[in-house]
Design an enzyme around this catalytic site. Structure first.
Site, PDB file in Angstrom:
ATOM      1  N   GLU A  73       0.875  -1.173   0.000  1.00 52.80           N
ATOM      2  CA  GLU A  73       0.000   0.000   0.000  1.00 52.80           C
ATOM      3  C   GLU A  73       0.900   1.206   0.000  1.00 52.80           C
ATOM      4  O   GLU A  73       1.723   1.368   0.893  1.00 52.80           O
ATOM      5  CB  GLU A  73      -0.873   0.004   1.250  1.00 52.80           C
ATOM      6  CG  GLU A  73      -2.038  -0.939   1.148  1.00 52.80           C
ATOM      7  CD  GLU A  73      -2.907  -0.888   2.392  1.00 52.80           C
ATOM      8  OE1 GLU A  73      -2.840   0.119   3.130  1.00 52.80           O
ATOM      9  OE2 GLU A  73      -3.626  -1.847   2.630  1.00 52.80           O
ATOM     10  N   ASP A  99      -6.258   8.919  10.082  1.00 52.58           N
ATOM     11  CA  ASP A  99      -4.916   8.515  10.500  1.00 52.58           C
ATOM     12  C   ASP A  99      -4.518   9.087  11.846  1.00 52.58           C
ATOM     13  O   ASP A  99      -4.830  10.229  12.180  1.00 52.58           O
ATOM     14  CB  ASP A  99      -3.884   8.952   9.447  1.00 52.58           C
ATOM     15  CG  ASP A  99      -3.919   8.049   8.229  1.00 52.58           C
ATOM     16  OD1 ASP A  99      -3.767   6.827   8.416  1.00 52.58           O
ATOM     17  OD2 ASP A  99      -4.115   8.559   7.116  1.00 52.58           O
TER      18      ASP A  99
END
Ligand SMILES: Cc1ncc(COP(=O)(O)O)c(C=O)c1O
Lengths: 397, 268
Positions: B54, B65
């Site tokens: 990724e 995040d």
């Protein structure tokens, strides 16, 4: 007749929607359901009306600003006095509404983001009133320039969490609040402070704020027997503007939203996404944004912390795109001049946010005649801003 | 236009399924710690046993995040990394590796680039799929259509808070695999795996036959091994990113060792 917006998916034309992590989708669906259930519920409406009257101090005055009217010598100017709401700004209309909803949803904890601290104070106020635990995320830069409001929130029993990521202002506070919500979604109610964020917030906050427009309509009819020709409001996230615009959309009244031009549109140091931005996704909805060619969000600038936001509520983008409202901007200096003008002519200190709406009179008045009627949404009072204003005017206090 | 090429991601999972193996899927931030090193890291983890990478396209407001990936994104942005830089890195990586590469970013970077342009340039560079954590199935159709045209998989996320109805919707829309978010929270290494992880994966299994990859919070080899017992893929993000941050000039060696350790734990 207006089409009823948003549609079922929370879209205002191409704008709005729900662009959030999957973790939050179920919570948003629950919120939608709860809001749909209670918004027309008689008990809910009665309780909200009671708090409007007995706590917020509604209806707020629609005040004929005679000396300001004389100063310009054109249209009659009325001020919708949201500065007289309990707490000093329109923000409380929304937080009381959402708190009543959170209570019915069985939530115990409230989180909110704040820029100027006004929504933070309004959230803290509602939390104190209904006995919620409350945490408010605030950009570190804003905790410095609005330290008075930080202390005010603390007094109200709310913890203020300074946000040090990104630009340390409202947008980052909102990121951090969303991160908290992603983590604590099962117990926590997220109280968004403007007509921004994912569906159903833009609709719900608009509905809670539309009391401003509904009262204005009744009051101006009492005074003048007709709708105003022009309504002016400042636009940060856009809640005070949506609130006063909403009942007048498509009725022929000119609706003007004023964005902060900061140091000047040409400098790039402003907070005017509707005037200078591009379409994109921020904080859960599609709207106009300040961003670079690769979609990185650009920092906004305004002398007023409450307008210092690179995005804007999606319904404003829709109104702009469909020419149902017009958006323009005024600079920090112009707002500061209006801040002083209103203080001197009417004995009313406006919030620096609201001073942007007042400042627009300079551009608007030359085109209007004596028979025209203008209503300005005076979204908040200026006490919180005296320090910032003094320093901008070079006065030591 | 008909795409005949089998997507690398589908190829990977059918191969692994036949061998009864699980995929190790590390996350790297493109342009972090700097542009060239991030390319070397991609190639190094591929060599060391990663099955899919990724590759993060940095975004200024990464609201799913935690601090580790936020910091890496900020630092990549300070290195002037943009979407084209990332595509260019993938293009260069493609001269050396056939590992499936999934770009991970937020929807605004895609939207602003232009859906069609973005899909086309990503696919031409050699990207195999895209994950945007703020793009739920309800809003994904325009992008998915553009992506599909160029053979790009659009990977959807499933969360423990998703109702069974939503799990079904997410899995139906997801391509390549379903990204199962292990916990209710943002990215970031955690000491323990969530206790209800197995139940959550079982709930997703019930509604789909697609490969399930689990991410968020996984850091240690032992955790990866445990996850690989219930899922088809293990995603490791923040733990690898902070290891890279801490290792400084030694980050490539450190990442290689870490990936090969985790991989052996998963295969044991
Ligand atoms: C007095 C006042 N007016 C306006 C705003 C801007 O918000 P909105 O555009 O949502 O009304 C704020 C925000 O803090 C405010 O405090």
């Amino acid at each position: 007749m207006q089409v009823k917006l948003p549609d079922e998916r929370g879209h205002f034309g191409e704008f709005g929607g729900k662009f959030v992590p999957e973790t939050l989708m179920t919570a948003l669906e629950e919120l939608e359901k709860a809001y749909a259930k209670y918004k027309d519920d008689e008990d809910f409406k009665a309780e909200l009306a009671l708090y409007h009257k007995e706590y917020i101090g509604r209806p707020t005055l629609l005040y004929f600003a005679e000396r300001l009217t004389k100063h310009y010598g054109h249209a009659k100017i009325y001020l919708k006095r949201e500065d007289l709401c309990h707490g000093g700004a329109h923000k409380i209309n929304n937080t009381i509404g959402q708190a009543l909803l959170a209570k019915r949803m069985g939530k115990q904890r409230i989180i909110a983001e704040t820029g100027a601290g006004q929504h933070g104070v309004a959230s803290a106020t509602a939390a104190a009133l209904f006995g919620f635990e409350c945490q408010v995320y605030m950009g570190e830069e804003d905790t410095n320039r609005q330290s008075l409001n930080v202390f005010r929130m603390n007094l109200l029993g709310t913890e203020v969490v300074p946000v040090t990521s990104g630009t340390k202002t409202l947008k980052d506070a909102m990121n951090e609040a969303i991160r908290d919500w992603v983590t604590n979604v099962e117990t926590t109610y997220y109280m968004i402070g403007s007509v921004a964020g994912p569906h159903p917030y833009p609709m719900m906050v608009r509905d809670f704020q539309s009391v401003i427009g509904l009262e204005t309509k009744a009051q101006i009819h009492e005074f003048e027997g007709r709708d105003p020709d022009v309504i002016i409001a400042c636009v940060g996230g856009g809640s005070n503007a949506m609130g006063i615009f909403y009942p007048f959309i498509g009725t022929g009244t000119r609706l003007i939203g004023v964005e902060p031009a900061g140091l000047g549109l040409e400098t790039g140091q402003h907070g005017a996404p509707l005037t200078k931005g591009h379409k994109g996704i921020l904080h859960g909805s599609l709207s106009y944004l300040l961003q670079d060619d690769y979609g990185q969000i650009l920092p906004a600038h305004s002398i007023s912390a409450g307008l210092d936001y690179p995005g804007v509520g999606p319904e404003h983008s829709y109104l702009k795109e469909n020419e149902l409202a017009k958006y323009d901007s005024v600079t920090d200096d112009e707002a500061l001049a209006a801040f002083q003008l209103l203080s001197r002519t009417e004995g009313i200190l406006p919030a620096l946010e609201s001073a942007h709406a007042v400042a627009y009179l300079e551009k608007l008045m030359p085109d209007l005649s004596k028979d025209d009627i203008v209503v300005i949404n005076l979204s908040g009072r200026g006490d919180k801003d005296v320090q910032v204003a003094a320093s901008a005017l070079g006065v030591q206090i | 236009m008909i795409m005949i090429k089998l997507n690398r991601i589908d190829g990977l999972f059918s191969r692994l399924r036949e061998g009864n193996k699980k995929a190790l899927m590390p996350y790297l931030m493109a342009g972090y710690p700097d542009i060239e090193t991030s390319l070397k890291l991609l190639l190094a983890v591929a060599e060391a046993g990663a099955d899919l990478v990724e590759f993060g396209i940095p975004y200024s407001d990464p609201l799913a995040d935690g601090p580790t990936i936020q910091k890496a994104a900020n630092s990549a942005l300070r290195n002037n990394v943009n979407t084209d830089t990332v595509f260019d890195l993938v293009k260069r990586a493609r001269q050396r590796t056939e590992i499936p590469i999934v770009a991970m970013t937020y929807y605004n970077t895609i939207y602003r680039y232009g859906l069609e342009e973005c899909a086309k340039n990503a696919a031409e560079a050699g990207v195999d799929g895209v994950i945007a954590p703020d793009l739920p199935p309800e809003e994904a159709e325009p992008w998915r259509e553009a992506a599909q045209k160029y053979g790009l998989a659009t990977v959807m996320l499933a969360a423990p808070t998703s109702t069974d109805g939503r799990l079904k919707k997410v899995s139906e829309v997801s391509q390549g695999f379903v990204y199962c978010v292990s916990l209710t929270g943002v990215t970031g290494a955690r000491t323990n795996l969530p206790t209800n992880l197995t139940d959550f994966i079982k709930r997703v299994r019930k509604v789909t036959d697609k490969p399930l990859a689990v991410g968020f919070g996984i850091s240690r080899s032992e955790q990866a091994r445990q996850v690989s017992e219930v899922a088809d893929g293990v995603i490791i993000g923040s733990a690898l990113v902070s290891l890279i941050a801490e290792a400084g000039d030694n980050c490539i060696k450190a990442a290689e060792k870490y990936i090969s350790d985790v991989k052996s734990a998963m295969d044991s």
